[in-house]
Design a protein around this motif. Structure first.
Motif: not given
Ligand code: GUN
Ligand code: ZN
Length: 430
Positions: A391-397, A399-407
């Motif tokens: 998760l850390a590698r996929r979401t670092a820096a 945008p919000l939409a991408e972080r939310l989808f990865a979660l």
């Protein structure tokens, strides 16, 4: 008055983004949530709010994403210990795995132990409100409500009504079901954050007399919900057609008994046609979309686009024990895949809406929870998009939409750093 604040990245979805567009999404990259006596007093930018509330103590959670607590619109607490039961579709699964497990809830200490574990598991997964099946035993509801009251959780439940096609030990009668439901409503009304749901299990386990009695109960108690299953499995649907030949379809069985209205929540609704979807929308009734359960039991792929086309209110359900996870994050990931199989793409902000505000609307509690709007109860969670190395590698820096989808695709209880109920800590990840 006790006031305090929390500083974090804030996100709430206050309306359906599919209808309202991006206006529905409220986001503050460096935000502050102000809480007074367990109620949201402000939700905004830290820079602005901190200046106005200089004397308020602030918990610093920068680096975490604060969102409203999740709403689980359909789950069975007595099935907690039968999650992951191998090898059967709905009707066989009920007989082989579930009815034997539910008989154990005649024993109050067993019910107490499972209720406590179940609610703690929900809190570990960030679920703060839920509509919950108990068993036919009135004391199974007492056990759940006692445990929810002790945690100050917003839980809606009711005694299951079933007077046929189940083991003798799990059957009530229309009269005893009615009397025990009335007694539970009288015993629990107005206590904590609890609510009552009139709960016929499904059409196959109730006689017409019992469904009529459930309709009377619902009419007599305007604050109660109706909670049942609808159109989940093809074998079930065929059996309902045989048991109720006078009904036009499965939904009509419930409608004929006064059970379809704005306080009704139907789990699944997988195989509904346009006519039934239209009638649900007109009635203002809601569907609980339970993707992990629908895949696990091989029930089918819920058609969210069809429900949307008719304007049916849809919330998310884990449906444990047919569902395979208590995590609403994981459930949203599976919902995404079901929509992909149906040829549509579930937007991550809309998914968050389904799991929070839409679920609250489905359970008729949207005035209290779901959006962290000023005046609502401060039920919220802190999500950690660096909870696992991947998760850390996929979401670092990102945008919000991408972080939310990865979660939603990669996250589960590990991503829930903290859960808060009415402004008080309820879970912190170990
Ligand atoms: N239909 C009737 N009872 C049940 C149940 O316990 N779980 C599911 N998934 N469907 C049902
Ligand atoms: Zn269910």
């Amino acid at each position: 008055m006790s006031a305090w604040a929390i500083r974090a990245e804030l996100l709430a979805v206050r309306a359906d983004p599919a209808i309202a567009g991006t206006e529905a999404i409220v986001h503050h990259a460096d935000g502050m949530l102000l809480i007074e006596d367990g109620i949201v007093a402000a939700f905004g930018d830290h820079a602005t709010l901190a200046e106005r509330h200089l004397d308020v103590p602030v918990e610093d959670r920068r680096g975490l994403l604060l969102v409203p607590g999740f709403v689980d619109c359909h789950v069975h607490y007595p099935q907690t210990e039968r999650i992951a039961a191998h090898g059967a579709q709905l009707l066989d699964w009920l007989e082989r795995h579930i009815f034997p497990a539910e008989q154990a809830f005649a024993d109050r200490p067993h019910a107490d132990a499972v209720a406590a574990f179940f609610l703690d598991e929900m809190l570990r997964n960030g679920t703060t409100s839920a509509l919950v099946f108990a068993t036919v035993h009135a004391q199974s509801v007492d056990a759940l409500f006692d445990a929810a009251l002790a945690r100050d959780m917003r839980i809606i439940s009711g005694k299951t009504l079933m007077d046929r096609q189940a083991p003798e030990a799990l059957c009530d009668t229309p009269e005893s079901g009615r009397a025990e439901s009335e007694a539970l409503i009288a015993r629990w009304r107005g206590r904590g954050r609890l609510g009552y749901a009139v709960t016929p299990r499904f059409a196959l386990t109730s006689t017409p007399a019992q469904l009529a009695s459930a309709g009377d109960l619902l009419a007599a108690h305007p604050d109660a919900l109706l909670h049942t299953h609808l159109s989940e499995n093809l074998g079930e649907i065929a059996a309902v057609g045989e048991a109720f030949p006078e009904a036009a379809d499965y939904l009509d069985v419930y409608a004929r008994h006064g059970l379809v209205g704005p306080r009704s929540v139907f789990a699944h609704g997988i195989h509904l046609d346009d006519g039934a979807m239209g009638r649900l929308a007109t009635a203002g009734a809601a569907i609980a979309f339970c993707p992990t359960s629908n895949l696990f039991l091989g029930s089918g792929l819920f058609d969210l686009a069809r429900a949307d086309a008719h304007g049916v209110c849809v919330g998310m359900g884990t449906d444990v024990g047919a569902g395979t996870s208590f995590s609403i994050l994981h459930t949203l990931g599976e919902a995404y895949k079901v929509c992909q199989m149906r040829g549509s793409s579930l937007d991550p902000f809309r998914a968050l809406w389904l799991a929070t505000g839409a679920g609250a609307a489905a359970l008729s509690i949207a005035d209290r929870v779901g959006g962290l709007a000023v005046g609502q109860e401060a039920d919220f969670i802190l999500l950690d998009s660096a909870a696992t190395p991947l998760l850390a590698r996929r979401t670092a820096a990102r945008p919000l939409a991408e972080r939310l989808f990865a979660l939603q695709i990669l996250g589960d209880d590990r991503a829930v750093a903290e859960t808060w109920l009415a402004g008080r800590p309820a879970h912190r990840r170990g």
